[in-house]
Motif scaffolding. Structure first.
Motif, PDB file in Angstrom:
ATOM      1  N   PRO A  88       0.966  -1.387   0.060  1.00 20.70           N
ATOM      2  CA  PRO A  88       0.118  -0.105   0.089  1.00 20.70           C
ATOM      3  C   PRO A  88       0.985   1.071   0.083  1.00 20.70           C
ATOM      4  N   GLY A  89       0.394   2.226  -0.808  1.00 15.41           N
ATOM      5  CA  GLY A  89       1.102   3.545  -1.117  1.00 15.41           C
ATOM      6  C   GLY A  89       2.444   3.366  -2.072  1.00 15.41           C
ATOM      7  N   ASP A  90       2.434   2.402  -2.654  1.00 19.54           N
ATOM      8  CA  ASP A  90       3.266   2.131  -3.928  1.00 19.54           C
ATOM      9  C   ASP A  90       2.842   2.981  -4.975  1.00 19.54           C
ATOM     10  N   SER A  91       3.546   3.808  -5.818  1.00 16.68           N
ATOM     11  CA  SER A  91       3.187   4.478  -6.710  1.00 16.68           C
ATOM     12  C   SER A  91       3.555   3.604  -8.186  1.00 16.68           C
ATOM     13  N   CYS A  92       2.339   3.173  -8.862  1.00 17.95           N
ATOM     14  CA  CYS A  92       2.496   2.484 -10.114  1.00 17.95           C
ATOM     15  C   CYS A  92       2.024   3.089 -11.292  1.00 17.95           C
ATOM     16  N   SER A  93       2.647   2.528 -12.465  1.00 22.54           N
ATOM     17  CA  SER A  93       1.870   2.922 -13.629  1.00 22.54           C
ATOM     18  C   SER A  93       0.853   1.564 -14.294  1.00 22.54           C
ATOM     19  N   VAL A  94      -0.261   2.036 -14.958  1.00 24.95           N
ATOM     20  CA  VAL A  94      -1.035   1.013 -15.358  1.00 24.95           C
ATOM     21  C   VAL A  94      -0.967   1.630 -17.133  1.00 24.95           C
ATOM     22  N   SER A  95      -0.911   0.447 -17.929  1.00 24.27           N
ATOM     23  CA  SER A  95      -0.615   0.899 -19.439  1.00 24.27           C
ATOM     24  C   SER A  95      -1.571  -0.199 -20.104  1.00 24.27           C
ATOM     25  N   GLY A  96      -2.066   0.382 -21.201  1.00 24.26           N
ATOM     26  CA  GLY A  96      -3.155  -0.350 -22.020  1.00 24.26           C
ATOM     27  C   GLY A  96      -3.845   0.399 -23.189  1.00 24.26           C
ATOM     28  N   TRP A  97      -4.615  -0.067 -23.926  1.00 25.95           N
ATOM     29  CA  TRP A  97      -5.252   0.535 -25.203  1.00 25.95           C
ATOM     30  C   TRP A  97      -6.733   0.546 -24.724  1.00 25.95           C
ATOM     31  N   GLY A  98      -7.245   1.684 -25.128  1.00 21.39           N
ATOM     32  CA  GLY A  98      -8.813   2.063 -24.837  1.00 21.39           C
ATOM     33  C   GLY A  98      -9.068   3.256 -24.025  1.00 21.39           C
ATOM     34  N   SER A  99     -10.239   3.438 -23.643  1.00 21.79           N
ATOM     35  CA  SER A  99     -10.773   4.641 -23.335  1.00 21.79           C
ATOM     36  C   SER A  99     -10.139   4.754 -21.570  1.00 21.79           C
ATOM     37  N   THR A 100      -9.842   6.102 -21.160  1.00 18.42           N
ATOM     38  CA  THR A 100      -9.525   6.161 -19.895  1.00 18.42           C
ATOM     39  C   THR A 100     -10.713   7.379 -19.320  1.00 18.42           C
ATOM     40  N   VAL A 101     -11.765   7.153 -19.859  1.00 20.05           N
ATOM     41  CA  VAL A 101     -13.120   8.052 -19.490  1.00 20.05           C
ATOM     42  C   VAL A 101     -14.245   7.162 -18.961  1.00 20.05           C
ATOM     43  N   PRO A 102     -14.650   7.219 -17.700  1.00 17.21           N
ATOM     44  CA  PRO A 102     -15.529   6.236 -17.285  1.00 17.21           C
ATOM     45  C   PRO A 102     -16.847   6.162 -18.182  1.00 17.21           C
ATOM     46  N   GLN A 103     -17.462   5.022 -18.300  1.00 14.33           N
ATOM     47  CA  GLN A 103     -18.695   5.036 -19.207  1.00 14.33           C
ATOM     48  C   GLN A 103     -18.466   5.429 -20.486  1.00 14.33           C
ATOM     49  N   GLN A 104     -17.576   5.442 -20.913  1.00 16.24           N
ATOM     50  CA  GLN A 104     -17.239   5.720 -22.368  1.00 16.24           C
ATOM     51  C   GLN A 104     -16.367   4.794 -23.179  1.00 16.24           C
ATOM     52  N   TYR A 105     -16.892   4.328 -24.259  1.00 14.16           N
ATOM     53  CA  TYR A 105     -16.140   3.424 -24.890  1.00 14.16           C
ATOM     54  C   TYR A 105     -15.371   4.146 -26.083  1.00 14.16           C
ATOM     55  N   GLU A 106     -13.981   3.580 -26.123  1.00 14.35           N
ATOM     56  CA  GLU A 106     -13.274   4.227 -27.331  1.00 14.35           C
ATOM     57  C   GLU A 106     -12.485   3.064 -27.868  1.00 14.35           C
ATOM     58  N   SER A 107     -12.338   3.027 -29.236  1.00 10.59           N
ATOM     59  CA  SER A 107     -11.639   1.866 -30.078  1.00 10.59           C
ATOM     60  C   SER A 107     -10.346   2.013 -29.659  1.00 10.59           C
ATOM     61  N   PRO A 108      -9.623   1.068 -29.521  1.00 10.54           N
ATOM     62  CA  PRO A 108      -8.276   0.920 -29.098  1.00 10.54           C
ATOM     63  C   PRO A 108      -7.330   1.549 -30.295  1.00 10.54           C
ATOM     64  N   LYS A 109      -6.548   2.405 -29.776  1.00 12.62           N
ATOM     65  CA  LYS A 109      -5.627   3.211 -30.845  1.00 12.62           C
ATOM     66  C   LYS A 109      -4.279   3.432 -30.444  1.00 12.62           C
ATOM     67  N   LEU A 110      -3.950   4.469 -29.435  1.00 14.84           N
ATOM     68  CA  LEU A 110      -2.756   4.726 -28.857  1.00 14.84           C
ATOM     69  C   LEU A 110      -2.565   4.212 -27.285  1.00 14.84           C
ATOM     70  N   LEU A 111      -1.410   3.901 -26.878  1.00 19.52           N
ATOM     71  CA  LEU A 111      -1.183   3.303 -26.000  1.00 19.52           C
ATOM     72  C   LEU A 111      -1.283   4.266 -24.831  1.00 19.52           C
ATOM     73  N   LYS A 112      -2.036   4.214 -23.542  1.00 16.73           N
ATOM     74  CA  LYS A 112      -2.298   4.778 -22.649  1.00 16.73           C
ATOM     75  C   LYS A 112      -1.379   4.601 -21.409  1.00 16.73           C
TER      76      LYS A 112
END
Length: 253
Positions: A129-153
């Motif tokens: 707990p408290g560790d700062s981490c990164s999450v990476s993947g393709w797709g939307s970063t907006v809740p309840q909103q679909y986005e076709s995969p394009k650029l790595l987030k």
């Protein structure tokens, strides 16, 4: 002048998309893998030149699945990609359940390692707990909103206490020692990508299990706690024998 003011007004009201600050720096995640077939895309992570790890939800269901390495924009040919078919899929048993969500994927041929394609090793410790981490993947970063995969987030999230995470679970989900949670209040915590990769202090720590942060921004998302499966993953790789059934499983951690 009137045209300039009109364009500015449209931008402020959302008619033009603002710059996406959640894009990963170019090829900064050389272990990230796009698994795709028939229009569907999700993420895995390269742990050596032959093997990938992903979540149950991203498990390849047919031999037509291709693993694309060295990707940044999955919609164009950037000249850095390697497209390798999947050979075998090995599920942790029981399969998708309250207990486990982990799949290992063997490639038909080994990845060619270079500056764009590099594995990340299995975790040497468990996240705290408290560790700062990164999450990476393709797709939307907006809740309840679909986005076709394009650029790595890429998102920055903080590992939270198990109890904090458990308190946000709906009734149909049960806690498992194979889970770790990250993100929540005051953090952007949504990434619509099954198998999105969690890395803490340069170590692989998880693949996305439940994207709760896409349903409620105050809730942490859930990842498979890969440090709990080190022995199982090593045993799978050490004992691997090519099969004709495309899948086999084992029950012990």
């Amino acid at each position: 002048m009137e045209l300039l003011l009109l364009l500015l007004a449209w931008g402020l009201t959302g008619a033009f998309p603002l710059e996406d600050t959640k894009l990963c720096p170019l090829h900064s995640q050389p272990w990230q893998v796009s698994l795709h077939s028939q229009g569907t895309t999700c993420s895995g992570v390269l742990i050596n030149k032959w093997w990938l790890v992903t979540s149950f939800a991203c498990a390849p269901r047919s031999t037509s699945v291709i693993a694309s390495l060295g990707e940044q924009d999955v919609t164009v040919d950037e000249g850095t990609e390697q497209h390798i078919p999947v050979a075998d899929v090995i599920y942790h048993d029981p399969y998708r359940s309250p207990l486990h969500s982990l799949v290992m994927v063997r490639l038909v041929e080994p990845a060619r390692l270079n500056q764009y394609v590099q594995p990340i090793g299995l975790p040497g410790r468990c996240p705290q707990p408290g560790d700062s981490c990164s999450v990476s993947g393709w797709g939307s970063t907006v809740p309840q909103q679909y986005e076709s995969p394009k650029l790595l987030k890429c998102l920055t999230v903080t590992v939270v206490e198990d109890q904090t995470c458990m308190s946000t679970f709906p009734d149909y989900i049960f806690w498992s020692i194979g889970m770790v949670c990250a993100g929540g209040a005051n953090e952007t915590n949504c990434l619509h990508d099954n198998g999105a990769v969690l890395v803490c202090d340069g170590q692989l720590q998880g693949v996305q299990w439940f994207s709760h942060g896409c349903e409620n921004e105050e809730h942490p998302s859930v990842y498979t706690k890969l440090c709990m499966y080190n022995d199982w993953m090593r045993r799978v790789m050490d004992n691997y024998i090519p099969t004709t059934t495309k899948a086999w499983s084992t029950t012990s951690l």
